[in-house]
Design a protein around this motif. Structure first.
Motif, PDB file in Angstrom:
ATOM      1  N   SER A 180     -83.486  67.219  45.159  1.00 10.65           N
ATOM      2  CA  SER A 180     -82.231  67.856  45.553  1.00 10.65           C
ATOM      3  C   SER A 180     -82.429  68.758  46.758  1.00 10.65           C
ATOM      4  O   SER A 180     -81.615  68.766  47.694  1.00 10.65           O
ATOM      5  N   LEU A 181     -83.522  69.518  46.756  1.00 12.28           N
ATOM      6  CA  LEU A 181     -83.824  70.382  47.898  1.00 12.28           C
ATOM      7  C   LEU A 181     -84.047  69.556  49.158  1.00 12.28           C
ATOM      8  O   LEU A 181     -83.630  69.948  50.257  1.00 12.28           O
ATOM      9  N   SER A 182     -84.699  68.413  49.005  1.00 11.38           N
ATOM     10  CA  SER A 182     -84.933  67.537  50.152  1.00 11.38           C
ATOM     11  C   SER A 182     -83.625  67.015  50.722  1.00 11.38           C
ATOM     12  O   SER A 182     -83.422  66.992  51.948  1.00 11.38           O
ATOM     13  N   ILE A 183     -82.708  66.604  49.841  1.00 12.23           N
ATOM     14  CA  ILE A 183     -81.419  66.085  50.297  1.00 12.23           C
ATOM     15  C   ILE A 183     -80.597  67.186  50.952  1.00 12.23           C
ATOM     16  O   ILE A 183     -79.995  66.989  52.023  1.00 12.23           O
ATOM     17  N   ILE A 184     -80.565  68.373  50.323  1.00 18.48           N
ATOM     18  CA  ILE A 184     -79.794  69.481  50.885  1.00 18.48           C
ATOM     19  C   ILE A 184     -80.334  69.887  52.251  1.00 18.48           C
ATOM     20  O   ILE A 184     -79.578  70.112  53.209  1.00 18.48           O
ATOM     21  N   ARG A 185     -81.667  69.967  52.373  1.00 18.12           N
ATOM     22  CA  ARG A 185     -82.277  70.302  53.659  1.00 18.12           C
ATOM     23  C   ARG A 185     -81.908  69.266  54.714  1.00 18.12           C
ATOM     24  O   ARG A 185     -81.592  69.616  55.857  1.00 18.12           O
ATOM     25  N   SER A 186     -81.934  68.005  54.330  1.00 17.94           N
ATOM     26  CA  SER A 186     -81.599  66.946  55.274  1.00 17.94           C
ATOM     27  C   SER A 186     -80.132  67.010  55.694  1.00 17.94           C
ATOM     28  O   SER A 186     -79.802  66.744  56.856  1.00 17.94           O
ATOM     29  N   MET A 187     -79.269  67.386  54.770  1.00 14.28           N
ATOM     30  CA  MET A 187     -77.848  67.516  55.115  1.00 14.28           C
ATOM     31  C   MET A 187     -77.629  68.625  56.134  1.00 14.28           C
ATOM     32  O   MET A 187     -76.851  68.475  57.086  1.00 14.28           O
ATOM     33  N   PHE A 188     -78.332  69.746  55.966  1.00 16.94           N
ATOM     34  CA  PHE A 188     -78.191  70.847  56.923  1.00 16.94           C
ATOM     35  C   PHE A 188     -78.778  70.481  58.279  1.00 16.94           C
ATOM     36  O   PHE A 188     -78.292  70.941  59.317  1.00 16.94           O
ATOM     37  N   VAL A 189     -79.830  69.662  58.281  1.00 11.15           N
ATOM     38  CA  VAL A 189     -80.484  69.285  59.538  1.00 11.15           C
ATOM     39  C   VAL A 189     -79.712  68.193  60.260  1.00 11.15           C
ATOM     40  O   VAL A 189     -79.463  68.286  61.473  1.00 11.15           O
ATOM     41  N   TYR A 190     -79.293  67.141  59.534  1.00  9.07           N
ATOM     42  CA  TYR A 190     -78.740  65.959  60.171  1.00  9.07           C
ATOM     43  C   TYR A 190     -77.215  65.871  60.111  1.00  9.07           C
ATOM     44  O   TYR A 190     -76.629  65.094  60.866  1.00  9.07           O
ATOM     45  N   ARG A 191     -76.570  66.650  59.228  1.00  4.81           N
ATOM     46  CA  ARG A 191     -75.108  66.670  59.186  1.00  4.81           C
ATOM     47  C   ARG A 191     -74.619  68.109  59.055  1.00  4.81           C
ATOM     48  O   ARG A 191     -73.901  68.455  58.113  1.00  4.81           O
ATOM     49  N   PRO A 192     -75.009  68.985  59.982  1.00  7.97           N
ATOM     50  CA  PRO A 192     -74.657  70.409  59.839  1.00  7.97           C
ATOM     51  C   PRO A 192     -73.163  70.668  59.922  1.00  7.97           C
ATOM     52  O   PRO A 192     -72.631  71.510  59.192  1.00  7.97           O
ATOM     53  N   GLY A 193     -72.464  69.960  60.824  1.00  8.00           N
ATOM     54  CA  GLY A 193     -71.038  70.204  60.981  1.00  8.00           C
ATOM     55  C   GLY A 193     -70.261  69.932  59.714  1.00  8.00           C
ATOM     56  O   GLY A 193     -69.519  70.788  59.217  1.00  8.00           O
ATOM     57  N   GLN A 194     -70.441  68.747  59.159  1.00 10.89           N
ATOM     58  CA  GLN A 194     -69.709  68.380  57.947  1.00 10.89           C
ATOM     59  C   GLN A 194     -70.152  69.218  56.755  1.00 10.89           C
ATOM     60  O   GLN A 194     -69.326  69.606  55.919  1.00 10.89           O
ATOM     61  N   THR A 195     -71.454  69.520  56.678  1.00  8.45           N
ATOM     62  CA  THR A 195     -71.968  70.282  55.541  1.00  8.45           C
ATOM     63  C   THR A 195     -71.393  71.695  55.516  1.00  8.45           C
ATOM     64  O   THR A 195     -70.878  72.171  54.496  1.00  8.45           O
ATOM     65  N   PHE A 196     -71.471  72.403  56.646  1.00  7.71           N
ATOM     66  CA  PHE A 196     -70.943  73.766  56.700  1.00  7.71           C
ATOM     67  C   PHE A 196     -69.421  73.785  56.605  1.00  7.71           C
ATOM     68  O   PHE A 196     -68.834  74.736  56.075  1.00  7.71           O
ATOM     69  N   LEU A 197     -68.773  72.743  57.127  1.00  7.38           N
ATOM     70  CA  LEU A 197     -67.322  72.666  57.013  1.00  7.38           C
ATOM     71  C   LEU A 197     -66.900  72.558  55.552  1.00  7.38           C
ATOM     72  O   LEU A 197     -65.960  73.234  55.106  1.00  7.38           O
ATOM     73  N   MET A 198     -67.597  71.719  54.796  1.00  7.95           N
ATOM     74  CA  MET A 198     -67.283  71.570  53.381  1.00  7.95           C
ATOM     75  C   MET A 198     -67.615  72.838  52.606  1.00  7.95           C
ATOM     76  O   MET A 198     -66.868  73.233  51.700  1.00  7.95           O
ATOM     77  N   LEU A 199     -68.723  73.500  52.951  1.00  7.22           N
ATOM     78  CA  LEU A 199     -69.053  74.761  52.288  1.00  7.22           C
ATOM     79  C   LEU A 199     -67.996  75.819  52.561  1.00  7.22           C
ATOM     80  O   LEU A 199     -67.669  76.631  51.687  1.00  7.22           O
ATOM     81  N   GLY A 200     -67.459  75.813  53.779  1.00  8.29           N
ATOM     82  CA  GLY A 200     -66.445  76.801  54.129  1.00  8.29           C
ATOM     83  C   GLY A 200     -65.147  76.626  53.367  1.00  8.29           C
ATOM     84  O   GLY A 200     -64.359  77.583  53.242  1.00  8.29           O
ATOM     85  N   LEU A 201     -64.909  75.432  52.842  1.00  7.98           N
ATOM     86  CA  LEU A 201     -63.674  75.203  52.085  1.00  7.98           C
ATOM     87  C   LEU A 201     -63.651  75.983  50.774  1.00  7.98           C
ATOM     88  O   LEU A 201     -62.575  76.334  50.279  1.00  7.98           O
ATOM     89  N   ILE A 202     -64.842  76.249  50.223  1.00 14.15           N
ATOM     90  CA  ILE A 202     -64.897  76.975  48.947  1.00 14.15           C
ATOM     91  C   ILE A 202     -64.426  78.415  49.099  1.00 14.15           C
ATOM     92  O   ILE A 202     -63.486  78.848  48.402  1.00 14.15           O
ATOM     93  N   PRO A 203     -65.016  79.224  50.003  1.00  7.16           N
ATOM     94  CA  PRO A 203     -64.495  80.591  50.170  1.00  7.16           C
ATOM     95  C   PRO A 203     -63.081  80.604  50.729  1.00  7.16           C
ATOM     96  O   PRO A 203     -62.317  81.552  50.463  1.00  7.16           O
TER      97      PRO A 203
END
Length: 321
Positions: free
Chosen positions: A216-239
């Protein structure tokens, strides 16, 4: 080049090597490469006795991912046009190697992942089977590649795709390599392969909870590295959702009861909205950094290509043009 990462595999390596082919249709030569990851037994001696062509010998154990990358680099230096990776415990049926390399020769793919019949593997527990399917789905979503069995280590990779490969995870290469390749534009497909019976317990999956956490840590790290825009955009929807909820709550209480200010709800809503804004700023910065990363990857690829060349045999022209 068929490479095998090894760590204390004297008991199974000879059987694994005995099953490997020395001829594969479409190639002039087939060579074997063993990466000894700091073994303390007779792994290297067994490899030499069985006629292994190349050996990378680590003095200490550095982990599966490091061994995999070291094997790829050595295979490229030796002029390999296609690199096949398999395990030393002989869990994958070596007779299916022609199936793995065929899409590369036919120029239909640059990375081919062998898809195991997970449902029919008897020594896989029901929990492990569910986790395998779940992990593969997450990798498909993250990488954009149609991979059926992402944790499979039985795979073939072309020379060009190998020169674009970067692995940062120290635990395993299987998940990150697919995500990185998919986000870098490498064409990936899966092919059904067969497996042999269990020869020993998995050393990578010693504990299901630990394996899930590390993967899970490997996948999450890869998402932040290779898909930062979509990852942070989706995280921002929660707050954002929480902030809008408490903002609406504050407005409702304010108009219903003007004698109280309900300041805590207002402050909490403001904090959540600011957090959402910060996530979206991170998304923007991540996309900008992503452009720089792609430029650096292209520079790295060109440097590797100049140093290692396009391939040492005429077979490279068969699928590389």
């Amino acid at each position: 080049m068929i490479q095998i990462p090894c760590f204390n595999e004297e008991g199974t390596l000879a059987e694994t090597l005995a099953c490997l082919p020395r001829k594969v249709e479409g190639f002039d030569t087939v060579e074997w490469l063993v990466i000894n990851d700091g073994s303390t037994d007779r792994t290297v001696a067994v490899a030499k006795e069985c006629g292994v062509d190349h050996i990378v010998d680590f003095p200490v154990n550095r982990g599966l991912a490091k061994a995999f990358v070291a094997g790829i680099n050595r295979a490229l230096e030796e002029g390999a046009d296609v690199i096949v990776n398999t395990d030393a415990d002989n869990q994958y049926n070596a007779d299916d190697i022609p199936l793995l390399v065929a899409p590369i020769i036919e120029r239909r793919a640059q990375l081919v992942v062998g898809s195991r019949p997970i449902r029919s593997i008897e020594h896989f527990s029901p929990i492990k089977k569910v986790l395998q399917r779940l992990g593969s789905w997450v990798v498909r979503f993250t990488s954009g590649a149609s991979v059926v069995d992402a944790p499979s280590g039985f795979r073939a990779i072309s020379r060009e795709a190998s020169m674009r490969l970067n692995i940062f995870d120290s635990y395993t290469y299987t998940l990150e390599s697919i995500i990185q390749a998919g986000r870098s534009g490498v064409s990936i497909i899966s092919v059904p392969i067969r497996v042999n019976g269990e020869t020993r317990p998995s050393r990578l999956v010693r504990s299901i909870p630990r394996y899930v956490m590390r993967s899970s840590l490997s996948i999450i790290r890869s998402m932040f590295v290779y898909r930062p825009g979509q990852t942070f955009l989706m995280l921002g929807l929660i707050p954002l959702a929480i902030g809008l909820f408490f903002s609406a709550r504050w407005l409702l209480f304010f108009f219903q009861d003007s004698t109280r200010t309900h300041v805590p709800s207002l402050i909490f809503a403001a904090v959540m909205l600011i957090a959402a804004l910060l996530c979206w700023l991170c998304a923007l910065l991540g996309e900008i950094n992503g452009i720089n990363r792609k430029l650096l990857e292209d520079i790295q690829y060109q440097m590797r290509r100049e140093r290692l060349g396009d391939g040492s045999t005429e077979q490279a022209d068969t699928y590389a043009g």
